[in-house]
Design a protein around this motif. Structure first.
Motif, mmCIF file in Angstrom:
data_model
loop_
_atom_site.group_PDB
_atom_site.id
_atom_site.type_symbol
_atom_site.label_atom_id
_atom_site.label_comp_id
_atom_site.label_asym_id
_atom_site.label_seq_id
_atom_site.Cartn_x
_atom_site.Cartn_y
_atom_site.Cartn_z
ATOM 1 N N SER A 180 -2.962 6.085 0.975
ATOM 2 C CA SER A 180 -4.449 6.141 1.039
ATOM 3 C C SER A 180 -5.106 7.783 1.578
ATOM 4 O O SER A 180 -4.406 8.465 2.383
ATOM 5 C CB SER A 180 -4.979 5.009 2.088
ATOM 6 O OG SER A 180 -4.450 5.379 3.410
ATOM 7 N N GLY A 216 -6.097 -9.253 9.990
ATOM 8 C CA GLY A 216 -4.823 -8.970 9.068
ATOM 9 C C GLY A 216 -3.600 -9.246 9.723
ATOM 10 O O GLY A 216 -2.715 -9.866 9.374
ATOM 11 N N SER A 231 -7.884 1.072 4.970
ATOM 12 C CA SER A 231 -6.841 0.708 5.961
ATOM 13 C C SER A 231 -6.148 -0.698 5.584
ATOM 14 O O SER A 231 -6.609 -1.021 4.596
ATOM 15 C CB SER A 231 -6.957 0.829 7.335
ATOM 16 O OG SER A 231 -6.042 0.725 8.128
ATOM 17 N N HIS A 232 -4.969 -1.002 6.134
ATOM 18 C CA HIS A 232 -4.365 -2.273 5.707
ATOM 19 C C HIS A 232 -3.610 -2.811 7.099
ATOM 20 O O HIS A 232 -3.599 -2.089 8.151
ATOM 21 C CB HIS A 232 -3.616 -2.230 4.744
ATOM 22 C CG HIS A 232 -2.570 -1.210 4.647
ATOM 23 N ND1 HIS A 232 -1.088 -1.637 5.725
ATOM 24 C CD2 HIS A 232 -2.158 0.171 4.816
ATOM 25 C CE1 HIS A 232 -0.207 -0.785 5.600
ATOM 26 N NE2 HIS A 232 -0.944 0.151 5.226
ATOM 27 N N SER A 249 -2.023 -9.197 6.188
ATOM 28 C CA SER A 249 -2.322 -9.877 5.115
ATOM 29 C C SER A 249 -3.693 -8.962 4.414
ATOM 30 O O SER A 249 -4.208 -9.496 3.323
ATOM 31 C CB SER A 249 -2.667 -11.402 5.205
ATOM 32 O OG SER A 249 -3.956 -11.460 6.204
ATOM 33 N N LEU A 250 -4.082 -8.123 4.931
ATOM 34 C CA LEU A 250 -5.611 -7.674 4.512
ATOM 35 C C LEU A 250 -5.353 -6.105 4.508
ATOM 36 O O LEU A 250 -4.658 -5.351 4.805
ATOM 37 C CB LEU A 250 -6.596 -7.889 5.680
ATOM 38 C CG LEU A 250 -7.223 -9.290 5.839
ATOM 39 C CD1 LEU A 250 -8.339 -9.246 6.968
ATOM 40 C CD2 LEU A 250 -7.595 -10.028 4.544
ATOM 41 N N ALA A 251 -6.275 -5.561 3.245
ATOM 42 C CA ALA A 251 -6.499 -4.354 2.871
ATOM 43 C C ALA A 251 -7.930 -4.166 2.693
ATOM 44 O O ALA A 251 -8.537 -5.102 2.207
ATOM 45 C CB ALA A 251 -5.886 -3.865 1.901
ATOM 46 N N TRP A 252 -8.426 -2.930 3.143
ATOM 47 C CA TRP A 252 -10.096 -2.731 3.059
ATOM 48 C C TRP A 252 -10.138 -1.151 2.762
ATOM 49 O O TRP A 252 -9.727 -0.285 3.367
ATOM 50 C CB TRP A 252 -10.750 -3.205 4.146
ATOM 51 C CG TRP A 252 -10.086 -2.719 5.539
ATOM 52 C CD1 TRP A 252 -10.910 -1.649 6.102
ATOM 53 C CD2 TRP A 252 -9.098 -3.146 6.420
ATOM 54 N NE1 TRP A 252 -10.163 -1.432 7.314
ATOM 55 C CE2 TRP A 252 -9.317 -2.357 7.518
ATOM 56 C CE3 TRP A 252 -8.316 -4.389 6.334
ATOM 57 C CZ2 TRP A 252 -8.351 -2.378 8.476
ATOM 58 C CZ3 TRP A 252 -7.547 -4.419 7.341
ATOM 59 C CH2 TRP A 252 -7.150 -3.278 8.447
ATOM 60 N N VAL A 285 0.824 -1.216 0.107
ATOM 61 C CA VAL A 285 -0.058 0.092 0.180
ATOM 62 C C VAL A 285 1.006 1.211 -0.115
ATOM 63 O O VAL A 285 1.766 1.500 0.937
ATOM 64 C CB VAL A 285 -0.964 -0.079 1.089
ATOM 65 C CG1 VAL A 285 -1.864 1.372 1.348
ATOM 66 C CG2 VAL A 285 -1.904 -1.356 1.057
#
Length: 106
Positions: free
Chosen positions: A6, A63, A21-22, A25-28, A3
């Motif tokens: 943002s 995450g 956000s992130h 292992s996750l970004a959303w 990332v």
């Protein structure tokens, strides 16, 4: 995934109910809902703010734990199943209710 940046801004004088956000292992991206009423029932400036902050915290936890499954599995899995709202609007652990009844009714 890397990332780089943002940005999110409020659409007016009210609080921003959107989140991006992130973590791990996750970004959303959460497109929050604007409250219909001026008063808040939950412990935040606006109910929508409380909800997107809660969802963001759950996603950050998953995450950070290295979640690798699908979004549908995440919504019904261990990271989602242990959260409930208590009578004061705070977050409670749904796996252990605050009180129980001897008569077998909640």
């Amino acid at each position: 995934m890397k990332v780089r940046d943002s940005v999110t801004t409020a659409g007016g004088a009210r609080s921003n109910e959107d989140r991006v956000s992130h973590a791990g292992s996750l970004a959303w991206v959460i497109d929050g809902a604007t409250d219909l009423y001026d008063d808040s029932a939950l412990p935040a400036e606006r109910d929508g703010v409380w909800l997107v902050d809660l969802i963001g915290a759950l996603l950050a936890e998953a995450g950070t734990d290295g979640y690798q499954g699908s979004g549908a599995d995440l919504a019904g899995g261990e990271h989602a199943g242990g959260v409930a709202v208590d009578d004061s609007g705070g977050v409670a652990d749904a796996s252990s209710p605050p009180c129980s009844s001897d008569a077998g009714t909640p």
